[in-house]
Design a protein around this motif. Structure first.
Motif, PDB file in Angstrom:
ATOM      1  N   MET A   1       6.565   1.100  -4.800  1.00 43.46           N
ATOM      2  CA  MET A   1       6.830   0.715  -3.195  1.00 43.46           C
ATOM      3  C   MET A   1       6.936   2.048  -2.508  1.00 43.46           C
ATOM      4  O   MET A   1       7.365   3.089  -2.984  1.00 43.46           O
ATOM      5  CB  MET A   1       8.179   0.171  -3.048  1.00 43.46           C
ATOM      6  CG  MET A   1       7.959  -1.392  -4.025  1.00 43.46           C
ATOM      7  SD  MET A   1       7.543  -2.622  -2.908  1.00 43.46           S
ATOM      8  CE  MET A   1       8.426  -4.016  -3.365  1.00 43.46           C
ATOM      9  N   LYS A   3       8.005   3.297   1.353  1.00 41.08           N
ATOM     10  CA  LYS A   3       8.671   3.164   2.751  1.00 41.08           C
ATOM     11  C   LYS A   3       7.761   3.537   3.844  1.00 41.08           C
ATOM     12  O   LYS A   3       7.204   4.698   3.933  1.00 41.08           O
ATOM     13  CB  LYS A   3      10.079   4.007   2.709  1.00 41.08           C
ATOM     14  CG  LYS A   3      10.807   3.875   4.069  1.00 41.08           C
ATOM     15  CD  LYS A   3      12.100   4.695   3.865  1.00 41.08           C
ATOM     16  CE  LYS A   3      12.238   5.320   5.324  1.00 41.08           C
ATOM     17  NZ  LYS A   3      13.493   6.179   5.253  1.00 41.08           N
ATOM     18  N   ASP A 111       9.608  -1.515   2.754  1.00 41.51           N
ATOM     19  CA  ASP A 111       9.027  -0.981   1.553  1.00 41.51           C
ATOM     20  C   ASP A 111       7.879  -1.701   1.037  1.00 41.51           C
ATOM     21  O   ASP A 111       8.075  -2.995   0.626  1.00 41.51           O
ATOM     22  CB  ASP A 111      10.245  -1.060   0.466  1.00 41.51           C
ATOM     23  CG  ASP A 111      10.556   0.195  -0.498  1.00 41.51           C
ATOM     24  OD1 ASP A 111       9.521   0.827  -0.300  1.00 41.51           O
ATOM     25  OD2 ASP A 111      11.292  -0.108  -1.101  1.00 41.51           O
TER      26      ASP A 111
END
Length: 117
Positions: A1, A3, A111
């Motif tokens: 993931m 941000k 995310d």
């Protein structure tokens, strides 16, 4: 993931006479937030609780801002607040007070997996 920055909103708030930095900061956050309704998390299969919300508040006396009170204004997601030197203090004529101006940047992140973008 990863941000990923999705939205940035800017706001300005004022404490007209009392030089109340927290009040000016809260008004700046309200100015930035309360004309928007973000449905963005739903586009990526999430909910508003999945948002990461970072606020940067600028005032002349950063240590005078009640960060917890400002943070309570964020209705969704995981939020953080930083306060830096900036904004304006404008003395009123005849020494009847000081007008305090706060500026804020509210940045919303999600995310996301690389393929979700």
């Amino acid at each position: 993931m990863a941000k990923t920055r999705m939205v940035m909103e800017l706001g300005m708030g004022v404490s007209l006479v009392s030089q109340d930095y927290t009040k000016a900061a809260c008004r700046a956050v309200q100015d930035a937030l309360y004309r928007n309704s973000l449905s963005l998390p739903f586009v990526f299969g999430g909910t508003p609780a999945d948002m990461i919300v970072e606020l940067e508040v600028a005032v002349q006396q950063p240590d005078q801002v009640d960060i917890e009170q400002v943070q309570k204004l964020i209705p969704h997601g995981k939020s953080s607040v930083s306060v830096v030197h900036g904004g304006l203090d404008i003395p009123q004529p005849n020494q009847i007070g000081t007008t305090t101006v706060a500026n804020v940047a509210v940045v919303v992140y999600l995310d996301l997996e690389p393929g979700d973008r």
